[in-house]
Design a protein around this motif. Structure first.
Motif, PDB file in Angstrom:
ATOM      1  N   ASP A  87      20.848  14.376  12.214  1.00  0.00           N
ATOM      2  CA  ASP A  87      21.678  13.058  11.669  1.00  0.00           C
ATOM      3  C   ASP A  87      22.588  12.170  12.547  1.00  0.00           C
ATOM      4  O   ASP A  87      23.577  13.152  13.875  1.00  0.00           O
ATOM      5  N   THR A 104      18.348   3.822   5.632  1.00  0.00           N
ATOM      6  CA  THR A 104      18.209   5.357   4.882  1.00  0.00           C
ATOM      7  C   THR A 104      17.451   4.910   2.592  1.00  0.00           C
ATOM      8  O   THR A 104      17.784   4.977   2.421  1.00  0.00           O
ATOM      9  N   PRO A 144      14.757   4.176   0.277  1.00  0.00           N
ATOM     10  CA  PRO A 144      13.203   4.988   0.128  1.00  0.00           C
ATOM     11  C   PRO A 144      12.763   3.647   0.650  1.00  0.00           C
ATOM     12  O   PRO A 144      12.743   2.488  -0.445  1.00  0.00           O
ATOM     13  N   GLU A 186       7.954  14.471  -0.386  1.00  0.00           N
ATOM     14  CA  GLU A 186       9.342  14.261  -1.512  1.00  0.00           C
ATOM     15  C   GLU A 186      10.335  15.215  -1.018  1.00  0.00           C
ATOM     16  O   GLU A 186      11.399  15.327  -1.283  1.00  0.00           O
ATOM     17  N   ASP A 195      11.372  15.007   3.411  1.00  0.00           N
ATOM     18  CA  ASP A 195      11.898  13.865   3.639  1.00  0.00           C
ATOM     19  C   ASP A 195      12.734  13.003   2.595  1.00  0.00           C
ATOM     20  O   ASP A 195      13.584  13.256   1.643  1.00  0.00           O
ATOM     21  N   ARG A 196      12.234  11.436   2.834  1.00  0.00           N
ATOM     22  CA  ARG A 196      13.041  10.464   1.207  1.00  0.00           C
ATOM     23  C   ARG A 196      11.802   9.787   0.421  1.00  0.00           C
ATOM     24  O   ARG A 196      12.428   8.818   0.578  1.00  0.00           O
ATOM     25  N   GLY A 197      10.648  10.286   0.426  1.00  0.00           N
ATOM     26  CA  GLY A 197      10.203  10.420  -0.374  1.00  0.00           C
ATOM     27  C   GLY A 197       8.837   9.407   0.153  1.00  0.00           C
ATOM     28  O   GLY A 197       8.366   8.365  -0.475  1.00  0.00           O
ATOM     29  N   TRP A 225      12.897  11.549   8.639  1.00  0.00           N
ATOM     30  CA  TRP A 225      14.247  12.060   8.483  1.00  0.00           C
ATOM     31  C   TRP A 225      14.009  13.865   7.912  1.00  0.00           C
ATOM     32  O   TRP A 225      15.315  14.380   7.206  1.00  0.00           O
ATOM     33  N   THR A 236       4.831   5.045  -0.405  1.00  0.00           N
ATOM     34  CA  THR A 236       5.499   5.478  -1.168  1.00  0.00           C
ATOM     35  C   THR A 236       5.034   7.134  -1.106  1.00  0.00           C
ATOM     36  O   THR A 236       3.481   7.201  -1.404  1.00  0.00           O
TER      37      THR A 236
END
Lengths: 163, 104, 553
Positions: free
Chosen positions: B19, B91, B93, C76, C79-81, C95, C352
């Motif tokens: 981060d 950030t 999705p 999922e 990471d962020r999907g 991520w 996604t």
């Protein structure tokens, strides 16, 4: 100061690297390439920059017991190809990688024809000999053929399987 | 005449998490609003030195100074790149990376 | 498709174990960040603007339903999907945490995937034709060559610390769908006068700040010589490529500075010296790999299908999608389907986890459980029977993947740009979204016809702007984003590099600029059959430049 490692671990370094105009010692001496011509000394070694032309050295192979190739940085990979070329041209003496190469490159260095690495002490403090031995122990197999030294060839193993 | 000093904060990435982080008064923080602001060259040097120490301690990677505007009461970057970084705008999705005409 | 044997599996597992160890040594401090960085890059791990980014290789763009499901699971779980399909047939996760990456690599290994050499100054993922194996116009399946190169280039002891990255592309079809001429080495699979199959070898193509189209290195290379010849070509580059300036370190600069004749002389000299037999893949190995790519026995289907014909008549949306997004197949009664990852206003190339699963399911039910990734950042279902197309279309529509825009103005290639990338100097995703919305009406898109817009957020040109019919390059001009426009680039067999229109434009002006160019084209074209590129090649830059900079015109 520096640490010398080969595939068996740390080794003593009998060689003295002779700076440009220094007199030669009695024992094994490594000189710059421009000092080779007419030099009568044994055992004799040479230290090459990584811009050197391996082929130009071929006529000297018989009197060279060691060739050291300079690695100014670990991620400057020219030395790998120079070593490979020297071996293909028929050089059978000792081959040394000199500079801050890292343990993770040990298998590749051996496969390109190197026998040993000479690393600076500061690096050796962070990456002691055990790291180097561990690196080749876990190196496993390689896909390439025509190279020996560390990893066995997958393609050759498959051929063996095929009978 | 010497160039006027532009206030700055110190940014980096957390080594383990990745981060983006900012150097706060005591620790590294996620929000730029909580970052320690250097308002003099000496303070900037002090932040940079803490950054170097944190890199050596393997806490963060790639510490560097970010010039900020203090008009809004809390630091906000001047450069677009740093605004995007500070806003964490992507950030969402499958984010429409929202148009960032940030009024902060 | 190719399946791992025990050696491939062991190789990848060993690599994951090694990376786990490297992460451990990095956290303990025995590896510095400077030392760790090239090692993590060689495992596809970048540190980007906001976070780490993991780039996973999809070798030559082919993946199975099982692999696609694993990508969804990774998205999922760690990471962020979502994930981002790239212009080099890879996927990026934006991520991940450093401490999770060894586990992610383990998960990938469990489905015969890896992230090896997706970054770093080494030989990258070999790319190819997304229609490989199903295109009617190909000589043979290029993926056999790709897989040989994948194996040979993986952790090559001599070529893992090159002066710069090295990209290889292979095409075996008449139509070049792999942008071969913009690669460091490009291979066309060709037949010589004697009827033998071999390679036409190109070298020195690339984009970046000095775009160049590759030059011919060898008109015909016998197949058996592939690996030794690549070894010779790479060695000359490794020894003599520039290392003093990152921006002059690609092989295109070496070839340009030496001249193709001198570079060729050195390669041939090296090639003559090498022990070819010791380096080349044994015939049995080539045959082993080729067997995996033998054409799948597709059930015979009639060349016409009544249900399909009915659906075409009944549903104009379906008909438009079939017309734009499906391709002829080597087997009658089948089509290859392009699934557009470019919904109007969406992020080009993003999918996604849910969309990935639907794609995996549709491929399993209707396309032999196989999928492809294209360098245009779309997905291909390679072998769908005509009668299955309505079901596939409905399935895609259910998750918003039914855009009938392949090759049209909204099928935009865009790099991640300033929203994600540490190197970027300008945003590209929001520019793509704004243009896509401006041209959102499908009838208008169809009226405009084939038009490739490509956007890069910095001079490195990951968005391929040099070969866009309209290219957009975002740069930083004294702290403000500025967008330069190029026209006339093209990535096919008759590849060309775009030419700049003139001074750049502000972020907000770009959609209007594109609209002006498109309107000018519509005025200039001789008929609906003349594409934007054809019109540009006929009339040149001037009418477009006038439209942009002399609006009184």
């Amino acid at each position: 100061m520096s640490l010398l490692i080969d595939r068996g671990g740390p080794i003593a370094d009998p060689w003295v690297r002779v700076q440009r105009d220094e007199p030669l010692p009695d024992g094994p001496a490594i000189v710059d390439p421009d000092r080779l011509a007419g030099l009568d000394h044994a055992p004799l070694g040479v230290h090459l920059p990584n811009t050197a032309d391996a082929a130009a050295l071929a006529s000297e192979f018989s009197r060279l017991a060691l060739i050291s190739i300079d690695f100014p940085a670990f991620n400057d990979g020219r030395g790998f190809s120079i070593a490979r070329r020297l071996r293909e041209l028929g050089y059978t003496g000792r081959l040394r990688a000199a500079g801050p190469v890292i343990a993770d490159q040990f298998a590749y260095l051996l496969e390109c024809g190197f026998d040993e690495v000479e690393i600076p002490d500061a690096l050796a403090a962070r990456q002691p000999a055990e790291h180097w031995l561990a690196a080749i122990a876990r190196a496993g197999h390689a896909y390439q053929r025509g190279r020996t030294g560390a990893r066995a060839s997958i393609l050759d193993a498959r051929s063996a399987d095929h009978g | 005449m010497a160039k006027a000093f532009i206030p700055s904060v110190l940014a980096a990435n957390d080594l383990v998490e990745g981060d983006s982080v900012y150097l706060g008064t005591d620790t590294w923080v996620r929000e730029i609003a909580r970052a320690a602001v250097a308002t003099t060259p000496a303070e900037a040097e002090a932040l940079a030195a803490r950054g170097v120490a944190a890199e050596r301690a393997n806490l963060v990677v790639g510490a560097y100074a970010v010039e900020v505007n203090l008009a809004g009461g809390t630091p906000w970057p001047i450069a677009r790149r740093e605004q995007i970084k500070a806003s964490r705008a992507t950030t969402i999705p499958v984010g429409p990376a929202a148009l960032l005409d940030v009024a902060a | 498709m190719y399946r791992y044997d025990e050696f491939d599996a062991g190789f990848v597992r060993a690599r994951v174990a090694e990376f786990r160890d490297q992460v451990g040594r990095r956290l303990a401090g025995s590896l510095t960040e400077d030392e760790f960085k090239p090692l993590r890059l060689m495992n596809g791990l970048y540190l980007q603007l906001h976070a780490y980014m993991l780039r996973v290789a999809i070798p030559y763009g082919t993946l199975s339903s099982r692999q696609m499901r694993m990508l969804a699971e990774i998205a999922e779980r760690w990471d962020r999907g979502y994930g981002h399909f790239t212009t080099r047939q890879n996927i990026q996760f934006n991520w991940p945490k450093l401490r999770d990456v060894p586990d992610i690599l383990d998960a990938l290994a469990s489905v015969e995937m890896h992230a090896i050499q997706t970054s770093g100054n080494c030989i990258r993922n070999t790319t190819s034709d997304p229609l490989a194996g199903v295109a009617p116009d190909e000589i043979e399946d290029p993926r056999v060559t790709c897989e040989l190169i994948r194996q040979w280039s993986s952790l090559h002891p001599e070529f893992t610390f090159l002066g710069r990255k090295f990209k290889i592309a292979v095409s075996a079809a008449e139509e070049d769908r792999a942008a071969v001429a913009t690669h460091d080495i490009g291979l066309y699979i060709v037949r010589n006068d004697a009827g033998e199959v071999g390679y036409r070898v190109l070298v020195g193509g690339g984009q970046g700040r000095t775009p160049m189209l590759a030059k011919e290195l060898r008109a015909f290379l016998p197949k058996a010589d592939l690996l030794p010849y690549l070894e010779a070509a790479l060695r000359v580059y490794n020894l003599h490529g520039r290392r003093d300036n990152k921006f002059k370190a690609r092989i295109k600069i070496l070839v340009h500075e030496l001249g193709i004749e001198e570079y060729r002389r050195q390669v041939e000299e090296e090639f003559a010296r090498l022990d070819r037999a010791a380096i080349a893949a044994p015939e049995a190995e080539v045959a082993r790999i080729a067997a995996y790519f033998a054409p799948a026995p597709l059930p015979a289907r009639p060349a016409e299908d009544a249900g399909f014909e009915r659906a075409l008549k009944a549903d104009p949306a379906f008909a438009a999608w079939v017309g734009q997004n499906t391709h002829p197949h080597r087997v009658p009664g089948y089509r290859a389907v392009t699934v557009s990852l470019k919904p109007v206003g969406g992020v080009p190339g993003d999918a996604t986890a849910e969309q990935m699963r639907v794609l995996a399911d549709l491929a399993e039910a209707h396309s032999g459980a196989e999928l492809r990734v294209t360098h245009e950042q779309n997905i291909v279902l390679p072998s769908v029977g005509l009668g299955d197309l309505p079901k596939v279309f409905r399935g895609l529509a259910g998750v918003g993947l039914d855009a009938p825009n392949r090759g049209l103005v909204t099928d935009i290639i865009a790099c991640p740009g300033l929203d994600y990338c540490a190197l970027a100097t300008a945003r590209s995703i929001p520019v793509a979204q704004a243009i896509s919305r401006r041209f959102g009406d499908p009838r208008r898109q169809a009226e405009i016809g084939p038009l490739a817009i490509k956007i890069s957020g910095c001079i490195n040109a990951c968005g391929h702007h040099h070969v866009g019919h309209i290219g957009i390059l975002g740069i930083d001009k004294a702290g403000v984003e500025s967008y330069q426009i190029t026209l006339g680039g093209h990535a096919g067999a008759d590849a060309s590099l775009g030419e700049r229109t003139g001074p750049g434009f502000a972020f907000d002006e770009v959609p209007g600029v594109i609209e002006t160019l498109v309107d000018r084209y519509l005025e200039l074209r001789t008929s609906r059959r003349e594409t934007f590129l054809q019109t540009y090649r006929r009339v040149g830059m001037e009418p477009f430049r006038e439209a942009l900079y002399e609006p009184a015109h």
